[in-house]
Write a protein that holds these residues in place. Structure first.
Motif, short mmCIF file in Angstrom:
data_model
loop_
_atom_site.label_atom_id
_atom_site.label_comp_id
_atom_site.label_asym_id
_atom_site.label_seq_id
_atom_site.Cartn_x
_atom_site.Cartn_y
_atom_site.Cartn_z
N GLN A 289 0.97 -1.09 0.01
CA GLN A 289 -0.02 0.03 -0.05
C GLN A 289 0.84 1.41 0.11
O GLN A 289 0.77 2.22 -0.93
CB GLN A 289 -0.93 0.20 1.20
N LEU A 290 1.97 1.23 0.65
CA LEU A 290 2.85 2.22 0.87
C LEU A 290 3.37 2.59 -0.71
O LEU A 290 3.43 3.83 -1.08
CB LEU A 290 3.82 2.16 1.77
N ALA A 291 3.92 1.65 -1.23
CA ALA A 291 4.52 1.75 -2.51
C ALA A 291 3.40 2.03 -3.56
O ALA A 291 3.76 2.94 -4.51
CB ALA A 291 4.90 0.24 -2.81
N ALA A 292 2.35 1.74 -3.49
CA ALA A 292 1.11 2.13 -4.49
C ALA A 292 1.03 3.50 -4.17
O ALA A 292 0.68 4.67 -5.10
CB ALA A 292 -0.11 1.21 -4.29
N ASN A 293 0.81 4.01 -3.05
CA ASN A 293 0.56 5.45 -2.69
C ASN A 293 1.63 6.26 -3.24
O ASN A 293 1.40 7.29 -3.88
CB ASN A 293 0.42 5.79 -1.25
N ALA A 294 2.93 6.07 -2.98
CA ALA A 294 4.07 6.83 -3.53
C ALA A 294 4.07 6.71 -4.99
O ALA A 294 4.45 7.75 -5.59
CB ALA A 294 5.35 6.07 -3.04
N PHE A 295 3.72 5.56 -5.66
CA PHE A 295 3.71 5.63 -7.16
C PHE A 295 2.62 6.48 -7.86
O PHE A 295 2.84 7.38 -8.61
CB PHE A 295 3.44 4.26 -7.54
N ALA A 296 1.67 6.35 -7.22
CA ALA A 296 0.40 7.19 -7.63
C ALA A 296 0.75 8.74 -7.37
O ALA A 296 0.40 9.85 -8.30
CB ALA A 296 -0.78 6.80 -6.73
N ALA A 297 1.25 9.23 -6.38
CA ALA A 297 1.64 10.50 -5.87
C ALA A 297 2.50 10.95 -6.89
O ALA A 297 2.37 12.23 -7.45
CB ALA A 297 2.17 10.52 -4.53
N GLU A 298 3.40 10.26 -7.28
CA GLU A 298 4.42 10.74 -8.29
C GLU A 298 3.85 10.98 -9.48
O GLU A 298 4.17 11.80 -10.42
CB GLU A 298 5.85 9.78 -8.45
N ALA A 299 2.98 9.99 -10.17
CA ALA A 299 2.47 9.98 -11.51
C ALA A 299 1.66 11.25 -11.30
O ALA A 299 1.50 11.76 -12.47
CB ALA A 299 1.84 8.69 -11.45
N VAL A 300 0.72 11.42 -10.58
CA VAL A 300 -0.15 12.62 -10.60
C VAL A 300 0.77 14.11 -10.60
O VAL A 300 0.27 14.86 -11.31
CB VAL A 300 -1.16 12.82 -9.37
N VAL A 301 1.90 14.03 -10.02
CA VAL A 301 2.62 15.49 -9.95
C VAL A 301 3.07 15.54 -11.37
O VAL A 301 2.95 16.61 -12.04
CB VAL A 301 3.71 15.26 -8.88
#
Length: 404
Positions: A289-301
């Motif tokens: 879940q931590l990895a998915a959150n970090a990936f999504a945050a970067e992609a959105v930025v």
């Protein structure tokens, strides 16, 4: 070190210089610096010498890094040390507005200074202005003095100015016009005070700067009416997305610390499904879940950064496009709503992979939540969501002044 020297680094994706070895070095001391309140002067100087502040000091296609490349690096630096990344936020805002494509004496002077590693701070906020982040009257004043001015006032939340060579100061001219004065931070009458006492971002020196009878020449002042900097449509989108990128970095940092914590655990609870913590599927789920959150945050930025690149290319040609600028602001607003929550969530989730020892002051794992929460507060997401919803439903334009 100039931008040309910085490009000696092995290029990474999209031709972006590879700063990761330096970021790794910065990350190794980040927890200790924050815990002991060691101001990162040396770290900032390392980045200046490496050309980190000059990445956009040229037109795209002529040596300058695009916004997607810049924000990829900001995320990586935010993952290493969110305080240090935040210090560069106001610099990149001022450099983009004034120095990237210089159109006057201020821009030409700053363009050369930034190329040599200089950083620019900001003096904007005033506690006497009840309209927070708007475009209200400035109590900081430029008073006529011969062919130039004398500057007097007090600014709050002057993030990064303590580490900077110049400061861009928002002020009113004798005629009441809104203007920016760009002056050296070491000039007589300028005093930067590290009195920021926030729960997070403790090393950004986001405190008070005083201007007491500071001499300012006429060619150090830029009027908003010239259409430069604060005169542009949705001029502050870049600054807002920069903070969101730092929070995306924090989401990644929480993942990194959680993995280290889990892999270093020598025990597990007696009632856990397996004896070895690193093999516990429940804790694997947390890491996932931590990895998915970090990936999504970067992609959105980075998706929002693409919209900034679109308006930047138009402005590089000396044109303005308010509709395109609005699109970039809309993208940045939506990004903030999502990324802030992901960063704050990761700052809490990382504790799920450790026992009570994970919460000891020595680890300083709580800095991720504190820093993300503090960054999110710079511009509350509830107002962003209201504006985004109104635009989706009724086409209502987003607020365009100040810190939206």
């Amino acid at each position: 070190m100039t931008l040309a020297a910085a490009r000696l680094h092995a290029p990474g994706p999209s031709g972006v210089p590879d700063f990761q070895p330096l970021f790794d070095e910065i990350e190794r001391g980040a927890a200790l610096r924050e815990r002991q309140r060691i101001l990162p002067f040396e770290t900032v100087e390392q980045l200046k010498r490496a050309g980190f502040g000059a990445l956009r000091n040229a037109r795209v296609g002529q040596g300058g890094v695009d916004f997607r490349g810049l924000f990829r690096l900001v995320i990586a630096l935010g993952a290493a040390d969110a305080n240090v990344a935040h210090i560069f936020r106001n610099h990149y805002t001022a450099a983009e507005q004034q120095a990237r494509n210089p159109r006057n004496a201020v821009g030409r002077r700053l363009h050369e200074a930034v190329a040599q590693g200089a950083l620019i701070g900001l003096g904007n906020g005033e506690l006497g202005d009840r309209s927070v982040g708007g475009a209200g009257a400035q109590e900081t004043l430029l008073v006529a003095d011969g062919a130039g001015y004398r500057l007097n006032g007090r600014k709050y939340y002057t993030t990064g100015t303590l580490y900077s060579d110049y400061v861009l100061v928002r002020a009113a001219t004798p005629a009441g016009e809104a203007a920016s004065a760009v002056i050296p931070t070491k000039r007589a009458g300028v005093e930067v005070v590290d009195d920021w006492d926030g729960v997070g971002q403790r090393l950004t020196a986001s405190g008070t700067t005083y201007f007491r009878d500071v001499a300012v020449s006429a060619d150090e002042v830029v009027l908003d009416s010239t259409g430069i900097g604060y005169g542009l449509a949705y001029f502050n989108t870049q600054a807002q997305l920069f903070l969101t990128a730092v929070n995306a970095g924090i989401a990644r940092a929480a993942l990194t610390d959680a993995k280290r914590l889990l892999l270093g655990r020598g025990r597990n609870f007696y009632h856990a499904p397996v004896a070895e913590a690193a093999q516990d599927p429940a804790l694997h789920q947390v890491i996932g879940q931590l990895a998915a959150n970090a990936f999504a945050a970067e992609a959105v930025v980075l998706a929002a950064a693409d919209e900034l690149d679109a308006i930047a290319l138009i402005r590089d040609d000396g044109r303005e496009d308010a509709e395109r600028a609005h699109r970039a602001s809309f993208a940045a607003a939506r990004a903030k709503i999502v990324v802030d929550e992901l960063a704050i969530r990761n700052g809490s989730l990382l504790f799920e992979v450790g026992g009570a020892s994970a919460a000891t002051a020595g680890h300083n794992h709580d800095r991720h939540w504190r820093n993300a929460r503090t960054l999110a507060n710079h511009n509350p997401g509830i107002y962003k969501a209201i504006a985004v919803g109104a635009h989706e439903l009724h086409g209502t334009p987003l607020p365009h002044l100040g810190f939206f």
